[in-house]
Scaffold this motif. Structure first.
Motif, PDB file in Angstrom:
ATOM      1  N   HIS A   8      29.543 -87.591 -87.757  1.00 52.86           N
ATOM      2  CA  HIS A   8      28.913 -86.315 -88.081  1.00 52.86           C
ATOM      3  C   HIS A   8      29.014 -85.344 -86.918  1.00 52.86           C
ATOM      4  O   HIS A   8      29.191 -84.148 -87.113  1.00 52.86           O
TER       5      HIS A   8
ATOM      6  N   ARG B 288      33.430 -78.023 -87.401  1.00 52.76           N
ATOM      7  CA  ARG B 288      32.927 -76.936 -88.243  1.00 52.76           C
ATOM      8  C   ARG B 288      32.589 -75.708 -87.405  1.00 52.76           C
ATOM      9  O   ARG B 288      32.947 -74.583 -87.761  1.00 52.76           O
TER      10      ARG B 288
ATOM     11  N   LEU C 218      20.120 -84.449 -85.456  1.00 48.91           N
ATOM     12  CA  LEU C 218      20.920 -84.158 -86.639  1.00 48.91           C
ATOM     13  C   LEU C 218      22.292 -84.823 -86.587  1.00 48.91           C
ATOM     14  O   LEU C 218      22.811 -85.253 -87.600  1.00 48.91           O
ATOM     15  N   HIS C 219      22.891 -84.860 -85.405  1.00 52.66           N
ATOM     16  CA  HIS C 219      24.284 -85.308 -85.354  1.00 52.66           C
ATOM     17  C   HIS C 219      24.487 -86.506 -84.454  1.00 52.66           C
ATOM     18  O   HIS C 219      25.475 -86.592 -83.743  1.00 52.66           O
TER      19      HIS C 219
ATOM     20  N   LYS D 154      27.013 -76.278 -80.311  1.00 54.93           N
ATOM     21  CA  LYS D 154      25.674 -76.849 -80.149  1.00 54.93           C
ATOM     22  C   LYS D 154      25.511 -78.047 -81.064  1.00 54.93           C
ATOM     23  O   LYS D 154      25.757 -77.961 -82.270  1.00 54.93           O
TER      24      LYS D 154
ATOM     25  N   LYS E 224      32.443 -83.906 -86.834  1.00 58.41           N
ATOM     26  CA  LYS E 224      32.589 -82.981 -87.951  1.00 58.41           C
ATOM     27  C   LYS E 224      31.906 -81.665 -87.632  1.00 58.41           C
ATOM     28  O   LYS E 224      32.452 -80.586 -87.901  1.00 58.41           O
ATOM     29  N   GLU E 225      30.726 -81.781 -87.045  1.00 56.58           N
ATOM     30  CA  GLU E 225      29.974 -80.566 -86.724  1.00 56.58           C
ATOM     31  C   GLU E 225      30.709 -79.741 -85.666  1.00 56.58           C
ATOM     32  O   GLU E 225      30.759 -78.515 -85.758  1.00 56.58           O
TER      33      GLU E 225
ATOM     34  N   ARG F 281      22.575 -84.904 -96.038  1.00 49.28           N
ATOM     35  CA  ARG F 281      22.263 -85.143 -94.645  1.00 49.28           C
ATOM     36  C   ARG F 281      21.493 -83.974 -94.055  1.00 49.28           C
ATOM     37  O   ARG F 281      21.729 -82.819 -94.404  1.00 49.28           O
ATOM     38  N   PRO F 282      20.570 -84.273 -93.151  1.00 50.76           N
ATOM     39  CA  PRO F 282      19.770 -83.205 -92.534  1.00 50.76           C
ATOM     40  C   PRO F 282      20.642 -82.141 -91.891  1.00 50.76           C
ATOM     41  O   PRO F 282      20.330 -80.954 -91.950  1.00 50.76           O
ATOM     42  N   ALA F 283      21.759 -82.565 -91.285  1.00 46.76           N
ATOM     43  CA  ALA F 283      22.609 -81.603 -90.585  1.00 46.76           C
ATOM     44  C   ALA F 283      23.149 -80.570 -91.567  1.00 46.76           C
ATOM     45  O   ALA F 283      23.127 -79.365 -91.301  1.00 46.76           O
TER      46      ALA F 283
END
Lengths: 319, 544
Positions: A99, A106, A93-94, A88, A102-103, B152-154
């Motif tokens: 990012h 992760r 946020l991403h 998700k 990376k998310e 960062r917010p994330a």
């Protein structure tokens, strides 16, 4: 704490329901032409057939796009465990592609109990993602990417004034990876911008299927069904039977009242989304008289007034 | 968890004591004993350490806030019941934060408080919340570092999710043990509440516009029903619509300003002689209420006034009868006017929307009155002295041609040169008679901001010399001028004057690209203002 009165327990049940989107949107799931069934068919089809797929869920905010998607994914996971894994991402946020990669890494690491390295470069992460996609393809497992606030993924690069190549790089690399590798993946974009698919640039659009599901605010009938479904107490709970019967009779009574229809009408004039309706019911339930433990029409009237506040006016008046 | 126990107390103390109402000092007693008796744990740390308060004392501690307290209690709900995010708003100093914190003291439920005023950027805000949840204290041992580095917010959402699940599982484990609950000193429930204070400040954080919608959407991201979110702010919810079009809209609750009666009740609390004080309030409260209802401002203003009120009295325990009251009132009246002026000045400098609006409304009203022809010699509206000077300089800049500035205003602004300069302007007068007529027909001219500021600086430097001469003659003027630096907030004053349509802002000049202004006040009005300042305006006017 043990000595809770029935009315307090009833209040607790109602509040739990209102704050639990799974409960609320499962009310919509039974009819065959609902979005729930369509979405479930689409995703389960690509899971069983082992192909790539992509779709957009569009509709105004607060109509339960992501909630219904969650419901579908939960059901699919129960039906065929070990076949699906979900990643998700949220545009807020991403939206930055580094990012986002990376998310993804992760979430995949935490799902497969791998060690996630924070310092891994964006290139490493993207390599990792492609490798996992390939493995998934070999194992006939489906990876589902949920991109909430999809429009923000398309917009991010414009503000950064990158080179042309940098535009929507994340979406491109994701969709491209899906095509180049023999993989099974579903990309579900969720957005409240109805023109979200127009925001895609050409090379991304060509890799994206244009399947769209439109989510609309609930109709009056649905609202009434929801009303009944949320506020009726279950008969098989720990609550005393006579109380449950009394409570449900009162709710039925209110539901039949013409004044309630007017209240619901005024509510839907300003905002007819499910979320607004839930907020309204939350206020109603909060105002419930704990002594009698029953909801009254006055509760509904008070709640609609408190929702229709005009904050600027209040401050000007100063009282 | 066990070994880092007692130091937490210090942190809690500072927060809770600062949160309590200033006029309930007797209630703030740090119960150190409690800490010694029971081993500290996650629960103790997140629950307010102050004594438990009952609902009755809670309500009586906040006069006029009963409805709001009951509303919040209902919305927060009984034990272990989830809630939708709550949004509390209301003007400054209406008791939002203190009511919420005291309610949690009453409920004894774990909460994390973070004010966006002290947490001045996203990183500090995120880390302070995470530190509180992780029971981490920054000290010398860990080099004042936070539990988690998080910018960062994330990352914040991920860490927050991890920590909250941890906290909630331990809460559930604890509430499953019945023995602990019986002590009555533990936190109750399985809910954790996150309280964000002053979130209107988040909007001013540069490049972080996403933070506010992050906060509003936090409960969608977290998807943990055991987390309650409470936002406290002084701006109304529709100011956030722009930021949060996509975001979840929380449940609103409004804290209205105190009414006069409520203010009286608040000020009467903890007074040694309530009768005397209430007679003082009778005299004072009404005029002040028209200006502001902020308790913090009022309490500062009332303190010296009450001392003056009591000065003629020999015995402070006295209950004044009607005649005495009247005498005391008449003694106090001149001070009230002075003091309201001061309060007004403070408010006009702070850029509070609402007060400014009020002020503007008043001005307009008074301008209308002037137009009706009442009080021809006196302007009876309040604007600060620097605003008056600004008005005059704008008038001059509009009226006089720019080429004459150098002649009229010496750069030193010395008063001695003025007559000579003026004479020179008189000699050129006849030659330019035709030009003057044109000017008059054209109406007030436009001028750039720089010219206005230059003129303003010149005439204020002249005026300061003036005031020194007249200090002895006019006491009041001295008080007013002495306090405020004339150059303070000139741009703010200018925008106020623009808003009050004393000065109009024209379109920018096509060549220079600067905004040009134009003064719209009539000559009579300008003269009146000048008279009120004892400023020799006519000497500076080009034609007269």
């Amino acid at each position: 704490m043990e000595a809770q009165t029935p009315s307090e327990r009833a209040l607790n049940i109602l509040r739990r329901r209102l704050c639990d989107p799974n409960f609320i949107f499962s009310a919509f799931s039974d009819s065959p032409d609902s979005n729930y069934s369509k979405l479930k068919y689409l995703i389960s089809d690509s899971v069983t057939k082992g192909c790539n797929n992509s779709m957009l869920l569009l509709g105004p905010s607060g109509c339960g796009k992501i909630e219904i998607l969650d419901l579908v994914l939960k059901d699919l996971r129960n039906e065929n465990p070990e076949m699906i894994s979900v990643v998700k991402l949220d545009g807020q946020l991403h939206s930055d592609d580094n990012h986002a990669l990376k998310e993804i890494a992760r979430q995949l690491c935490s799902e497969h109990k791998l060690l996630f390295s924070k310092v891994a470069s964006s290139d490493d992460n993207s390599q990792f993602m492609i490798a996992v996609l390939r493995e998934y393809g070999l194992a006939h497992m489906t990876m589902i990417f949920v991109l909430d606030e999809f429009d923000l993924f398309t917009q991010y690069q414009f503000s950064k004034s990158c080179s042309l190549q940098g535009k929507q790089r994340f979406l491109y690399s994701l969709l491209d990876a899906m095509q180049s590798v023999k993989s099974q993946a579903v990309v579900v974009g969720v957005s409240c911008r109805l023109d979200a698919d127009q925001l895609l640039e050409k090379r991304v659009r060509s890799r994206f299927s244009h399947r769209k599901l439109l989510f609309l605010p609930p109709s009056n009938g649905e609202i009434q069904k929801l009303f009944d479904c949320i506020l009726t107490l279950p008969a098989d709970s720990s609550l005393p039977d006579d109380y449950v019967i009394k409570f449900n009779a009162k709710i039925n009574n209110i539901l039949g009242d013409q004044r309630l229809k007017e209240i619901l009408n005024t509510l839907s004039v300003s905002d007819s989304s499910v979320r607004q309706f839930l907020k309204f019911l939350f206020r109603v339930v909060c105002d419930m008289d704990t002594k009698s433990g029953l909801l009254s029409l006055e509760n509904f009237q008070a709640a609609v007034l408190s929702i229709q506040r005009q904050p600027k006016l209040e401050i000007q008046r100063g009282s | 968890m066990e070994n880092e126990g007692s130091p937490h107390v210090i942190r809690r103390t500072t927060r809770s004591s600062s949160s309590s109402m200033p006029n309930t000092p007797n209630k703030i007693q740090e119960s150190k004993k409690k800490v010694d008796s029971c081993s500290p744990s996650i629960l103790d740390d997140l629950v307010s350490r102050e004594e438990h308060v009952s609902l009755d004392t809670l309500v009586s501690n906040f006069p006029g806030r009963k409805l709001q307290i009951l509303d919040i209690l209902r919305l927060v709900g009984p034990l272990n019941s989830p809630m939708l995010p709550l949004y509390l708003y209301g003007g400054p100093s209406t008791g939002k934060t203190s009511v919420v914190l005291q309610i949690f003291r009453h409920l004894k439920r774990p909460f994390v408080y973070s004010g966006c005023r002290t947490c001045y950027n996203p990183r500090v805000l995120f880390e302070s919340i995470l530190n509180q949840l992780a029971l981490h204290r920054r000290n010398l041992g860990n080099g004042y570092s936070s539990a988690k580095r998080c910018e960062r917010p994330a990352d914040f959402v991920t860490y927050l999710q991890e920590l909250l699940t941890g906290v909630i599982t331990s809460l559930k484990a604890n509430s499953a043990k019945p023995g602990l609950l019986e002590t009555g000193e533990r936190a109750s429930g399985e809910m954790v509440y996150l309280i964000f204070d002053d979130i209107e400040l988040v909007r001013e954080w540069h490049k972080h516009s996403g933070i506010i919608s992050l906060l509003f959407k936090l409960h969608c991201y977290l998807k943990i029903p055991e987390v309650g979110l409470i936002f406290i702010t002084n701006s109304s919810p529709d100011t956030y619509y722009l930021d949060t079009v996509l975001a979840e809209e929380p449940v609103h609750l409004f804290f209205p300003d105190y009414t006069e009666d409520e203010l009286e009740q608040i000020f009467l609390r903890n007074q040694p002689n309530p009768k005397l004080y209430s007679s003082f309030l009778d005299a004072v409260l009404n005029p002040f209420c028209r200006i502001t209802r902020r308790i913090d401002v009022l309490s500062i203003a009332f303190e010296p006034l009450f001392q003056k009120y009591c000065k003629p009295l020999s015995d402070l325990g006295l209950v004044p009868n009607r005649d005495e009251k009247r005498i005391l009132c008449s003694y106090l009246n001149p001070h009230i006017a002075l003091s309201t002026n001061e309060v007004f000045k403070v408010l006009s400098n702070s850029s509070l929307e609402v007060e400014e609006n009020e002020e503007k409304a008043k001005k307009k009203e008074n301008v209308r009155k002037l137009g009706d022809g009442q009080d021809p010699n006196d302007i009876d509206f309040h604007i600060s002295i620097s605003a008056k000077y600004l008005l005059i300089s704008a008038f001059l800049a509009s009226r006089n041609p720019a080429t004459l500035d150098a002649a009229l205003f010496d750069s030193t602004g010395g008063g001695d040169n003025r007559k000579r300069k003026r004479k020179s302007s008189e000699t050129s007068k006849e030659q330019k008679e035709q030009g003057e007529q044109d000017l008059l027909m054209k109406g007030p001219g436009t001028f750039p901001l720089e010219r206005l500021l230059a003129i303003f600086q010149c005439i204020t430097s002249v005026a300061e010399g003036f005031v020194e001469e007249e200090q002895l003659k006019d006491g009041l003027l001295e008080v007013e001028v002495g306090d405020c630096g004339l150059m303070s907030d000139v741009l703010l004053q200018l925008s106020t004057l623009c808003n009050a349509s004393f000065i109009s802002r024209g379109e920018s000049c096509p060549l220079e690209g600067l905004t040009r202004y134009r003064s719209t006040v009539s000559e009579d009005m300008a003269l009146k203002v000048a008279r009120s300042l004892k400023f020799p305006l006519s000497k500076y006017l080009y034609r007269r």
